[in-house]
Design a protein around this motif. Structure first.
Motif, short mmCIF file in Angstrom:
data_model
loop_
_atom_site.label_atom_id
_atom_site.label_comp_id
_atom_site.label_asym_id
_atom_site.label_seq_id
_atom_site.Cartn_x
_atom_site.Cartn_y
_atom_site.Cartn_z
N ARG A 185 -0.67 40.63 54.32
CA ARG A 185 -1.75 40.29 53.50
C ARG A 185 -2.11 41.04 52.24
O ARG A 185 -2.06 42.18 52.42
N PRO A 186 -2.39 40.60 51.07
CA PRO A 186 -2.42 41.46 49.79
C PRO A 186 -4.00 42.15 50.17
O PRO A 186 -4.60 41.50 50.74
N ALA A 187 -4.20 43.27 49.41
CA ALA A 187 -5.41 43.92 49.30
C ALA A 187 -6.30 42.94 48.57
O ALA A 187 -6.13 41.93 47.93
N PHE A 188 -7.73 43.32 48.68
CA PHE A 188 -8.80 42.43 48.10
C PHE A 188 -8.48 42.16 46.41
O PHE A 188 -8.89 41.24 46.18
N ALA A 210 -5.40 32.48 48.49
CA ALA A 210 -6.28 33.56 48.02
C ALA A 210 -7.62 33.59 48.72
O ALA A 210 -8.40 34.56 49.28
N GLU A 211 -8.20 32.31 48.63
CA GLU A 211 -9.20 32.19 49.17
C GLU A 211 -9.44 32.33 51.05
O GLU A 211 -10.32 33.07 51.40
N ARG A 212 -8.40 31.89 51.54
CA ARG A 212 -7.91 32.16 53.17
C ARG A 212 -7.92 33.86 53.13
O ARG A 212 -8.60 34.21 54.17
N GLY A 213 -7.31 34.48 52.48
CA GLY A 213 -7.27 35.96 52.45
C GLY A 213 -8.61 36.64 52.52
O GLY A 213 -8.89 37.50 53.24
N ALA A 236 -16.89 40.73 46.46
CA ALA A 236 -16.79 39.66 47.41
C ALA A 236 -18.00 38.64 47.44
O ALA A 236 -17.83 37.34 47.03
N VAL A 237 -19.30 38.97 47.41
CA VAL A 237 -20.51 38.24 46.96
C VAL A 237 -20.28 37.39 45.56
O VAL A 237 -20.63 36.36 45.47
N ASP A 238 -19.86 38.45 44.71
CA ASP A 238 -19.85 37.68 43.28
C ASP A 238 -18.67 36.28 43.38
O ASP A 238 -18.96 35.54 42.78
#
Length: 388
Positions: A185-188, A210-213, A236-238
């Protein structure tokens, strides 16, 4: 997931012309050497200063004389996404990509409409395309370079998240690494770039990926919560607010709240975020900064419920439970003042039986603490559902 930008549309892929090709070389303007003619009729180097020469050149150019096209202006070929057999050129800022038209159209609703419109076939659709204004703008500014269509993907910042050249490149790289990302999985940071670019250009499958990750990183299941801090919680909140990924909010806010207390002086009408770019609060808006302060208050008060559970007496007459284990409980509270969920986990795992407490009382602790943990997590879902 459609707030801010727009909801992705899934459409069937029509036929596309893919026979266009273009050469790898681009015409470059030759350097100009200023000169004047002397009395003997021979050409000599000008003694004018550069600024004087430039001023004279501007005066000599007629208003009717065509200016150089955008394609002749300075640009940079992308190091990774300049395909020798590519048949379409895309440019964002001064970064130019040469790609396969058919692959873009298969993966992206937006590019399918772009190529259909540029071929004069946009009228075939039974329904009007929501983002046709972007398509029309792009087609109107297009040029042909060495027999290859060149589209400029520069859009005004009208409150939308327009991908940067780097973000678009990350999306293209993801298309090439799809199999690799199935196992790793890619980093954030990469997921964020993929999401922004895929949402704007409507790469539906990659936006969902991307959303699932991001949801996996900031799980909505309290059982997945650990004592390890998850970075990028503010970002992530943003993203969750912008693209309506509400499942991310409880965990992301909890990651922010469990740290040092947020001072209310940081939350003003004009300066709502810290100036330090490394501070996770820099990504939060005014409403979310205020929500974070309220959440920390709720988490601090949650300790009252935890202490009440630990003070409960065992109904068994022979139970050795006599005194409330104040030292253990308050030591954990001191170390985790805004982190009651991890504190509950520590209390559940604590071996009370070896300290003289009966098995019945220990089971009661575990049952009631687990209920309290669920109650706090459900509260987080309510506390983070604010109107922004």
């Amino acid at each position: 997931m459609s707030s801010g930008r727009r909801s992705l549309q899934i459409a069937a892929i029509g036929e596309l012309d893919t026979g266009i090709s273009c050469s790898d070389s681009m015409p470059r303007a030759q350097p100009h050497k200023a000169s004047v003619i002397n009395q003997a009729g021979t050409s000599v180097a000008s003694t004018e200063s550069p600024s004087s020469q430039n001023k004279r050149k501007r005066e000599e150019i007629s208003d009717d004389e065509p200016r150089p096209s955008k394609s002749q202006q300075t640009y940079v070929k992308h190091a990774d996404h300049w395909l020798l057999d590519g048949n379409v050129l895309l440019q964002i800022g001064n970064t130019r990509f040469r790609l396969h038209r058919s692959r873009l159209a298969i993966q992206s609703v937006w590019f399918r409409h772009l190529f259909e419109s540029s071929a004069g076939r946009s009228g075939n659709s039974a329904e009007a395309y929501a983002n046709q204004h972007e398509i029309d703008r792009t087609v109107a500014s297009a040029e042909v370079v060495e027999g290859c269509d060149l589209f400029y993907l520069d859009f005004p910042d009208n409150g939308e998240r327009v991908p940067s050249p780097a973000q678009f490149a990350v999306l293209l790289s993801t298309m090439d690494k799809a199999i690799q990302y199935a196992f790793e999985r890619p980093a954030f940071d990469l997921l964020q770039d993929i999401l922004v670019a895929a949402q704007f250009y409507e790469f539906t499958e990659f936006a969902s990926f991307a959303e699932r990750g991001i949801k996996l990183l900031f799980s909505n299941d309290v059982a997945d919560l650990t004592g390890e801090n998850i970075p990028n919680a503010g970002a992530a909140v943003d993203l969750a607010r912008w693209y309506e990924i509400k499942e991310v909010l409880p965990c992301a806010f909890y990651q922010l709240a469990r740290r040092q207390p947020v001072s209310s002086t940081k939350v003003g009408e004009t300066d709502v975020s810290p100036s330090d770019e490394d501070d996770p609060l820099v990504d939060l808006g005014l409403a979310d900064c205020r929500a974070l302060i309220d959440i920390q208050k709720h988490l601090a008060l949650a300790w009252d419920g935890i202490i009440a559970i630990m003070e409960s007496k065992c109904p068994q007459p022979k139970c050795s439970w006599v005194d409330f284990p104040s030292r253990t409980v308050f030591t954990i509270k001191r170390n985790h003042p805004f982190d009651p969920l991890i504190a509950i986990e520590k209390l559940i795992k604590h071996d009370w039986h070896t300290r003289g407490h009966c098995t019945h009382q220990q089971k009661a602790f575990v049952t009631n603490l687990e209920k309290e943990r669920g109650r706090i997590w459900d509260g987080l879902k309510i506390w983070t559902s604010i109107s922004t």
